[in-house]
Motif scaffolding. Structure first.
Motif, short mmCIF file in Angstrom:
data_model
loop_
_atom_site.label_atom_id
_atom_site.label_comp_id
_atom_site.label_asym_id
_atom_site.label_seq_id
_atom_site.Cartn_x
_atom_site.Cartn_y
_atom_site.Cartn_z
N TRP A 84 2.49 20.80 3.81
CA TRP A 84 3.29 19.61 3.54
C TRP A 84 2.44 18.49 2.95
CZ3 TRP A 84 5.12 19.93 9.27
CH2 TRP A 84 5.95 21.05 9.43
N LEU A 85 3.13 17.53 2.36
CA LEU A 85 2.53 16.29 1.90
C LEU A 85 3.42 15.15 2.37
CD1 LEU A 85 0.27 14.97 0.09
CD2 LEU A 85 1.98 14.95 -1.74
N PHE A 86 2.87 14.20 3.09
CA PHE A 86 3.61 13.02 3.53
C PHE A 86 3.13 11.81 2.71
CE2 PHE A 86 3.93 14.65 8.22
CZ PHE A 86 4.78 15.66 7.81
N CYS A 87 4.01 10.83 2.56
CA CYS A 87 3.59 9.56 1.98
C CYS A 87 4.02 8.42 2.90
CB CYS A 87 4.13 9.36 0.57
SG CYS A 87 5.90 9.06 0.42
N ARG A 88 3.26 7.35 2.83
CA ARG A 88 3.47 6.18 3.69
C ARG A 88 3.44 4.94 2.82
NH1 ARG A 88 0.27 2.31 6.14
NH2 ARG A 88 0.77 1.72 8.31
N ILE A 89 4.52 4.15 2.88
CA ILE A 89 4.58 2.89 2.15
C ILE A 89 4.55 1.76 3.17
CG2 ILE A 89 5.97 1.41 0.64
CD1 ILE A 89 7.12 3.87 -0.64
N GLY A 95 9.86 11.72 -2.40
CA GLY A 95 9.17 11.21 -1.21
C GLY A 95 9.09 9.70 -1.18
N LEU A 96 8.82 9.09 -2.33
CA LEU A 96 8.78 7.63 -2.40
C LEU A 96 10.16 7.04 -2.10
CD1 LEU A 96 6.54 7.29 -5.57
CD2 LEU A 96 5.88 6.66 -3.22
N ASP A 97 11.20 7.68 -2.61
CA ASP A 97 12.56 7.21 -2.37
C ASP A 97 12.91 7.30 -0.89
OD1 ASP A 97 15.36 6.61 -3.66
OD2 ASP A 97 15.73 8.30 -2.31
N GLN A 98 12.54 8.40 -0.24
CA GLN A 98 12.78 8.52 1.21
C GLN A 98 12.11 7.37 1.96
OE1 GLN A 98 11.25 12.34 2.39
NE2 GLN A 98 12.52 13.45 0.93
N ALA A 99 10.86 7.08 1.59
CA ALA A 99 10.12 6.03 2.29
C ALA A 99 10.74 4.65 2.06
CB ALA A 99 8.65 6.04 1.84
N LEU A 100 11.25 4.41 0.86
CA LEU A 100 11.89 3.13 0.57
C LEU A 100 13.19 2.98 1.37
CD1 LEU A 100 11.28 2.96 -3.29
CD2 LEU A 100 10.24 1.48 -1.53
N ARG A 124 0.84 -1.20 0.00
CA ARG A 124 0.00 0.00 0.00
C ARG A 124 0.87 1.25 0.00
NH1 ARG A 124 -4.62 1.27 4.53
NH2 ARG A 124 -2.91 0.56 5.89
N VAL A 125 0.44 2.28 -0.74
CA VAL A 125 1.05 3.59 -0.73
C VAL A 125 -0.05 4.61 -0.44
CG1 VAL A 125 2.30 5.34 -2.03
CG2 VAL A 125 2.85 2.91 -2.36
N GLU A 126 0.13 5.40 0.61
CA GLU A 126 -0.84 6.42 0.99
C GLU A 126 -0.18 7.79 1.00
OE1 GLU A 126 -3.70 4.99 4.33
OE2 GLU A 126 -1.73 4.10 4.76
N THR A 127 -1.00 8.83 0.86
CA THR A 127 -0.51 10.20 0.99
C THR A 127 -1.39 10.96 1.97
OG1 THR A 127 -1.79 10.91 -0.93
CG2 THR A 127 0.53 10.34 -1.30
N PHE A 128 -0.79 11.98 2.61
CA PHE A 128 -1.49 12.76 3.63
C PHE A 128 -1.15 14.24 3.43
CE2 PHE A 128 -0.38 8.59 5.23
CZ PHE A 128 -1.60 8.10 5.66
N LEU A 129 -2.16 15.04 3.24
CA LEU A 129 -2.01 16.48 3.09
C LEU A 129 -2.11 17.09 4.48
CD1 LEU A 129 -1.81 18.42 0.56
CD2 LEU A 129 -4.26 18.83 0.91
N GLY A 152 7.39 2.74 5.82
CA GLY A 152 8.36 3.80 5.54
C GLY A 152 7.63 5.11 5.24
N TRP A 153 8.24 6.22 5.67
CA TRP A 153 7.64 7.54 5.50
C TRP A 153 8.51 8.40 4.59
CZ3 TRP A 153 2.91 9.08 7.31
CH2 TRP A 153 2.30 8.26 8.27
N GLY A 154 7.85 9.22 3.78
CA GLY A 154 8.55 10.17 2.93
C GLY A 154 7.78 11.48 2.87
N GLU A 155 8.42 12.48 2.30
CA GLU A 155 7.80 13.81 2.22
C GLU A 155 7.92 14.33 0.79
OE1 GLU A 155 7.96 18.10 4.58
OE2 GLU A 155 8.77 16.30 5.53
N PRO A 156 6.96 13.98 -0.07
CA PRO A 156 6.99 14.43 -1.46
C PRO A 156 6.11 15.66 -1.63
CG PRO A 156 5.39 12.68 -1.23
CD PRO A 156 5.86 13.03 0.16
#
Length: 381
Positions: free
Chosen positions: A15-20, A85-90, A5-10, A28-32
């Motif tokens: 900011w925008l966060f993503c969660r893998i 952001g996806l790369d950070q989460a990975l 699953r990949v989710e995003t949060f505004l 894993g968390w990222g900030e795209p």
């Protein structure tokens, strides 16, 4: 292990966060995000996520290659930020899977602490001294500020004096043992930059940032040659290919943004490229805690690192600040103007998922201001 699953949060303030998530429970968390274009980047993240579902998250480099080169049309701020952001989460997942901080996976730490600076607005000269004093009282030894507000295409005497007065106020408040950097923010024409920067030399700023717009990078060599002050740029450059010309032109400091320039995977390569030009890295980061955590992983593993930007208390953070979505704040505690090396796995930051999900229910609608000159024409913000 597979990505499920990949989710995003505004989340406020902008900011925008993503969660893998993986099938064995690792997250894993990222900030795209592109500031002012969060919804556009959100759509790009979910489009790219189709390439990740069902894949092994530990193939970080292979994913970066597919995400950046799997389409005929590539690059630009939106796609590069989505990938970042996806790369950070990975990388966050990889570190957690191997029970190691990301900087350990990048070759291990090359320092024990990193120097950080705080950002003050500087748009209003009368506010500079108080803002600098507040940063010093918070324990910082360096600040960065805007050199001006709106600037004419060819600056008048009062505008030039305003720049000098801002810097003088900051220097007086800082004293001789702390540093100030000036952000021209792309507001200056090349002619203004060449004219004004030499006037700043007596106050000894650490660097002048983005003296010309990135689309005029072919002119930055002229500014460098006219400048007795180190020139920095890079927050709106998104790849090694875009950094190469400005490095060849003689910039003194490279400032890739971990949430814009392809994430940890690309910024580590930008750092290596900069090292071949004897140029230090000062990652740009006026964003949230995940972007800062990713920046620190680069800072601790990059030999030619200089200083790290962070956004605690920045004026953009109205309604939410750097630490509001973090459970363990010790990672971001200042120690004599520095942050200490994080030892937790992955990015090292513990995100308050409940707070993030609640913030996403409201979201935000932040956009860059629109400025105009006295004649009604558009001015650079």
């Amino acid at each position: 292990m597979k990505i499920t699953r990949v989710e995003t949060f505004l989340v406020a303030p902008r900011w925008l966060f993503c969660r893998i998530e993986t099938d064995d429970g690792l997250v894993g968390w990222g900030e795209p995000v592109v500031e002012g274009r969060a919804l556009t980047v959100r759509a790009a993240v979910h489009e790219l996520a189709e390439l990740l579902i069902g894949a092994d998250p530990l193939r970080v480099e292979d994913h970066w290659q597919r995400l950046t080169k799997g389409s005929f049309y590539r690059g630009g701020p939106v796609l590069s930020s989505a990938v970042a952001g996806l790369d950070q989460a990975l990388w966050d997942i990889a570190g957690k899977a191997l029970d190691a901080p990301v900087h350990q996976l990048l070759g291990g730490p090359v320092r024990d602490r990193v120097r950080v600076y705080g950002w003050i607005a500087g748009d209003e000269p009368a506010e500079v001294a108080d803002a600098v004093t507040a940063q010093v009282e918070a324990g910082l030894t360096a600040v960065k500020m805007n050199a001006s507000g709106r600037m004419s295409r060819l600056a008048g005497v009062a505008e030039i004096d305003g720049v000098l007065d801002r810097l003088a106020a900051a220097r007086e408040a800082l004293g001789p043992h702390r540093d100030v950097a000036l952000d021209f923010h792309g507001r200056f024409t090349a002619a203004n930059a060449r004219r004004i920067i030499p006037l700043l030399a007596d106050a000894r700023p650490m660097f002048v940032e983005e003296p010309v717009l990135p689309e005029y990078s072919h002119l930055i060599g002229d500014v460098v040659r006219a400048s007795p002050v180190p020139i920095a740029c890079g927050e709106r450059l998104y790849s090694r290919g875009e950094f190469l010309p400005v490095l060849q032109a003689g910039i003194a400091v490279a400032q890739p943004d971990l949430s814009h320039a392809g994430g940890i995977s690309e910024v580590r390569r930008i750092g290596a490229l900069a090292e071949t030009f004897d140029v230090p890295l000062a990652p740009h980061c006026p964003l949230g805690p995940i972007s800062l955590a990713a920046s620190l992983q680069i800072a601790f593993s990059t030999p030619n690192f200089l200083i790290q930007e962070q956004s605690l208390g920045i004026h953009y953070n109205a309604g939410a600040d750097l630490l509001d979505y973090v459970l363990d704040r010790e990672m971001f505690r200042f120690h004599d103007g520095h942050l200490l090396r994080p030892t937790g796995p992955g990015l090292g930051v513990t995100i308050d998922e409940a707070a993030v999900r609640k913030a996403d229910e409201t979201g935000h609608d932040w956009h860059s201001p629109i400025w105009r000159h006295d004649d009604g024409s558009l001015a650079e913000w």
